[in-house]
Write an enzyme that holds these catalytic residues in place. Structure first.
Site, short mmCIF file in Angstrom:
data_model
loop_
_atom_site.label_atom_id
_atom_site.label_comp_id
_atom_site.label_asym_id
_atom_site.label_seq_id
_atom_site.Cartn_x
_atom_site.Cartn_y
_atom_site.Cartn_z
N CYS A 119 1.15 -1.26 -0.30
CA CYS A 119 -0.06 -0.70 0.55
C CYS A 119 0.90 1.02 -0.10
O CYS A 119 0.97 1.30 1.15
CB CYS A 119 -0.77 -0.22 1.18
SG CYS A 119 -2.51 -1.36 1.68
N SER A 130 2.28 8.74 -9.29
CA SER A 130 3.97 8.89 -9.39
C SER A 130 4.88 9.28 -8.07
O SER A 130 5.78 9.06 -8.19
CB SER A 130 3.82 8.94 -10.88
OG SER A 130 2.98 8.51 -11.81
N PHE A 154 -5.86 1.52 -5.80
CA PHE A 154 -5.51 0.53 -6.82
C PHE A 154 -4.35 -0.75 -6.15
O PHE A 154 -3.56 -1.13 -6.50
CB PHE A 154 -4.20 1.45 -7.92
CG PHE A 154 -4.78 2.49 -8.64
CD1 PHE A 154 -6.43 2.46 -8.53
CD2 PHE A 154 -4.38 3.86 -8.50
CE1 PHE A 154 -6.91 2.93 -9.93
CE2 PHE A 154 -5.00 5.25 -9.25
CZ PHE A 154 -5.97 4.47 -9.78
N SER A 166 -3.83 -3.44 -5.26
CA SER A 166 -3.57 -5.19 -5.61
C SER A 166 -4.08 -6.35 -4.75
O SER A 166 -3.12 -6.27 -3.56
CB SER A 166 -3.06 -6.16 -6.37
OG SER A 166 -2.74 -5.35 -7.37
N GLY A 204 -6.04 -11.80 -36.83
CA GLY A 204 -7.52 -11.04 -37.40
C GLY A 204 -8.57 -11.14 -36.26
O GLY A 204 -8.04 -10.59 -35.52
N GLU A 218 3.94 -0.49 -10.63
CA GLU A 218 4.76 -0.72 -10.10
C GLU A 218 5.91 0.54 -10.45
O GLU A 218 7.22 0.46 -10.79
CB GLU A 218 6.07 -1.58 -10.04
CG GLU A 218 4.79 -3.18 -10.36
CD GLU A 218 5.33 -3.67 -8.65
OE1 GLU A 218 4.42 -2.39 -7.84
OE2 GLU A 218 4.54 -4.71 -7.98
N ARG A 277 18.08 10.27 -14.34
CA ARG A 277 18.47 11.01 -12.46
C ARG A 277 20.05 9.85 -12.28
O ARG A 277 21.24 10.48 -12.03
CB ARG A 277 17.99 9.99 -11.76
CG ARG A 277 17.01 11.17 -11.19
CD ARG A 277 15.25 11.39 -10.67
NE ARG A 277 14.38 11.94 -10.62
CZ ARG A 277 13.72 12.21 -9.39
NH1 ARG A 277 13.39 11.50 -8.79
NH2 ARG A 277 12.92 13.74 -9.58
#
Length: 382
Positions: free
Chosen positions: A124, A132, A156, A158, A339, A363, A375
């Site tokens: 969490c 982000s 979000f 999981s 297809g 992630e 960076r």
């Protein structure tokens, strides 16, 4: 998957995992997706093979495997179902974090049931308003005598609702990453609740919910590490988590490629098998080459993480970005090669496309992966 560079132990690991994926995941993947079914019984069967504590030390009840072993495991699992493999990667990230950063009492309390997958784990970090910018999280943990009181919302997540154990990042101090701490929260702790299961494009075989902390009071011994360690712990966990998701992209895309080969060999157009068309052969060759390159980068990053290379975080970011982009592109091409049949759910290709799309976001988005790499490149030049 190329197996010429694998050890005998790794070959056996892949063979065992592949048998599990083919027997217990692949036959049910489309149905689980359509029914939004989280197969807890199958997860516990996976734990019987040691897949509930892949990176956890043997003395803590785990399998004690390396990251290089782990990416083989998750690629192979994802060949059966990327959604279930993706959750297993996250669960294993949680278990590893407790084993690596927890004290003896925490390991003894939480790890046996996590490794057996009698309890599931969730990670969490993300919040509704931060996205982000993980260091800007607003969930707070206030010390009151020998307890902490946690208040906030995570987004979000999981496994939320099904999981018993939640590693929650919360602010205990100043703004920014240095004020973040990590806590072990139990599903039965008063004040913990969950939002509705999100309606998603993919990853439907696992639940995704908000985790709501309304003055959740936990004993001080639920602190993982020390106050202020949380952001470092979270990022350390994500290095391995990114490799797991990268490997899951490879596995899903490999299945899509293999199904395309079989489909083109079976279908005819203008009196010839489609597989004889050079244009389609070139497309297949590109797909196979790109997957091989992505796999090599994932293995390089895993080996760097195993040996404690200071460049490992950048390599993990590279591998996550490149493998998830590649995996999604290969799966999308596979759908095109099928297809109209690729668009039908019964063939399973469209499910792989939907499942792999989210790997470019979770992630850490692939834009953030590029930022991490940049960076690393520019450090010391300014």
């Amino acid at each position: 998957m190329t197996t010429t560079m694998l050890t005998e132990d790794q070959l056996a690991l892949v063979e065992t995992t592949l048998d599990f994926a083919q027997d217990h995941l692949a036959p049910h993947a489309v149905t689980w997706d359509q029914d939004k079914h989280f197969p807890l019984d199958v997860l516990r069967k996976a734990a019987g093979l040691g897949l509930g504590g892949v990176y956890v030390r043997e003395e803590s009840g785990g399998s004690g495997l390396t990251r290089a072993d782990g990416v083989l495991v998750f690629e192979t699992l994802a060949s059966g179902c990327p959604s279930i493999a993706g959750y297993l990667s996250i669960h294993n990230m949680v278990a590893w974090m407790i084993d690596h950063y927890g004290d003896d009492a925490q390991r003894e309390r939480w790890l046996p049931r996590l490794c057996a997958m009698e309890d599931l784990g969730s990670y969490c970090l993300t919040e509704p308003g931060t996205g982000s910018d993980a260091a800007a999280l607003r969930t707070r943990a206030v010390r009151e005598d020998d307890h902490y009181v946690l208040t906030g919302v995570k987004q979000f997540i999981s496994g939320a609702g099904a999981s018993q154990v939640y590693i929650v990042m919360a602010r205990t101090g100043e703004d920014g990453p240095r004020g973040v701490s990590a806590f072990l929260v139990d599903r039965d702790d008063p004040g913990l609740s969950f939002g509705p299961n999100e309606k998603k494009m993919g990853w439907n075989a696992q639940p995704t919910r908000q985790v709501v902390l309304d003055a959740v009071r936990v004993p001080a011994d639920r602190l993982l590490g020390h106050e202020g360690d949380g952001f470092r712990i979270a990022m350390s966990g994500l290095n391995g988590g990114r490799l797991g998701i990268a490997a899951c992209s490879l596995g899903g895309a490999r299945t899509a490629l293999n199904q395309s080969l079989a489909y083109l060999a079976d279908r005819e157009a203008f009196g010839k098998p489609l597989l004889d068309a050079q244009a389609l052969q070139f497309r297949l060759a590109d797909m196979a080459t790109e997957l091989a390159a992505a796999r090599a980068l994932v293995q390089q990053a895993a080996q760097a993480l195993d040996r404690g290379d200071p460049q490992a975080p950048q390599l993990c970011a590279m591998a996550k970005q490149f493998a998830t982009d590649t995996g999604y592109t290969v799966a999308d091409r596979a759908l095109q090669l099928h297809g109209g049949y690729g668009y039908l759910s019964e063939y399973g290709i469209e499910k792989i496309v939907r499942d792999l799309r989210v790997h470019q976001i979770l992630e850490g988005t692939n834009e953030i992966m590029r930022l991490i790499v940049a960076r690393g490149l520019t450090e010391g030049l300014r």
